[in-house]
Design an enzyme around this catalytic site. Structure first.
Site, mmCIF file in Angstrom:
data_model
loop_
_atom_site.group_PDB
_atom_site.id
_atom_site.type_symbol
_atom_site.label_atom_id
_atom_site.label_comp_id
_atom_site.label_asym_id
_atom_site.label_seq_id
_atom_site.Cartn_x
_atom_site.Cartn_y
_atom_site.Cartn_z
ATOM 1 N N LEU A 33 8.736 -76.460 24.335
ATOM 2 C CA LEU A 33 7.765 -75.843 25.004
ATOM 3 C C LEU A 33 7.823 -74.358 24.770
ATOM 4 O O LEU A 33 8.881 -73.740 25.098
ATOM 5 C CB LEU A 33 7.813 -76.514 26.454
ATOM 6 N N HIS A 37 1.981 -73.837 25.865
ATOM 7 C CA HIS A 37 2.019 -75.157 26.373
ATOM 8 C C HIS A 37 1.939 -75.190 28.020
ATOM 9 O O HIS A 37 1.236 -75.708 28.741
ATOM 10 C CB HIS A 37 3.196 -75.833 26.212
#
Ligand code: PAF
Length: 282
Positions: A33, A37
């Site tokens: 991530l 994101h």
């Protein structure tokens, strides 16, 4: 934060917390991530009572086994980032068996030709894999809103098409691209770049910006020729494609039409790592 590794427990939990008026926002990811994101998740958190995030490196969307093997898997760090973002996030991190019940295979889709352009040409079967996993995740999570980044603009259009063709009751929300300080579009694959490659990858967005300026006064073909020539001289990056296409159909622009919206799409390869980016042109 609630974490589920299997769909049965997730479905039971979602049933137990949902009321008639509450909505589920969903952010599907393959992990590793980054800020891009997290921005999708923030949007979901602000627009829905409940937010589900999935982390699943989907084998059926990888046409290149090396890319699948080397795709970063950082679940422990991802969990820390999600916990810091919001304890309200519900994480679904399934196993391949939980998703595919046996051999992981894609189902074939017809996306009205969207799948035959750009990424579809260079990554055979990729969009069948994306369609298969996103449809399956939508069936499990049953979101009202699902959030996707515009970096993968072709994927975004394909997911919208899949939703429309299957009459799914999901609102697909496209979100702006997040960029690093040198304007490289954020991607989990950036982790695999060396420092030098990451710095020099600034050329991708610079090229898109110059292409945008040129497109105001020149044809799509002449802009594409200019991009091809610039990358031919580049010792680090290999240009896979540069295409100016109609945003709705993704068909290449042959002659400009002032009633259409156009976008430039680029894919480059460095050291077997593919990077893509896109910019709206009008
Ligand atoms: O964009 C991605 O990360 C993936 O293609 C997605 C949408 C999570 C499906 O595996």
């Amino acid at each position: 934060m609630h974490i589920f590794y299997g769909k049965a427990a997730l479905i039971d939990f979602l049933k137990s917390i949902q009321t008639t008026h509450s909505t589920i926002g969903f952010v599907p990811t393959m992990g590793a991530l980054h800020q891009g994101h997290l921005a999708l998740m923030q949007k979901s958190l602000s627009e829905n009572e409940n937010t589900v995030v999935s982390i699943f490196v989907n084998p059926t969307q990888f046409n290149n086994p090396e890319d699948l093997a080397k795709y970063p898997r950082t679940l422990e760090e991802d969990v820390k980032k999600l916990t810091a973002l919001s304890p309200k996030i519900i994480l679904y991190a399934p196993t391949v068996e939980d998703i595919y019940d046996g051999q992981p295979v894609s189902q074939p889709f017809d996306f009205d030709g969207l799948e035959n352009q750009m990424e579809g040409k260079f990554r055979p079967g990729h969009f069948n894999g994306v369609g298969t996993i996103v449809k399956r995740l939508f069936e499990i999570v049953k979101p009202k809103n699902a959030y996707f980044g515009e970096k993968d603009f072709q994927q975004l259009q394909i997911v919208k098409k899949m939703v429309a063709k299957n009459n799914l009751n999901v609102n697909v929300v496209g979100c702006p691209i997040y960029r690093e300080s040198n304007n490289l579009a954020m991607s989990s694959r950036n982790e695999r770049l060396s420092h030098q490659e990451r710095d020099e990858a600034a050329i991708i967005f610079q090229t898109l910006n110059v292409a945008k300026e040129k497109f105001m006064i020149k044809s799509a073909t002449s802009v594409s020729d200019w991009v091809q020539k610039s990358f031919a001289k580049n010792p680090i990056f290999t240009l896979e494609y540069f295409v100016i296409a109609d945003e709705a159909t993704l068909l290449p622009c042959l002659r400009k039409n002032k009633n259409k919206k156009y976008r430039a799409f680029i894919a480059i390869v460095v050291n077997n790592i593919r990077l893509i980016d896109t910019i709206s042109l009008n």
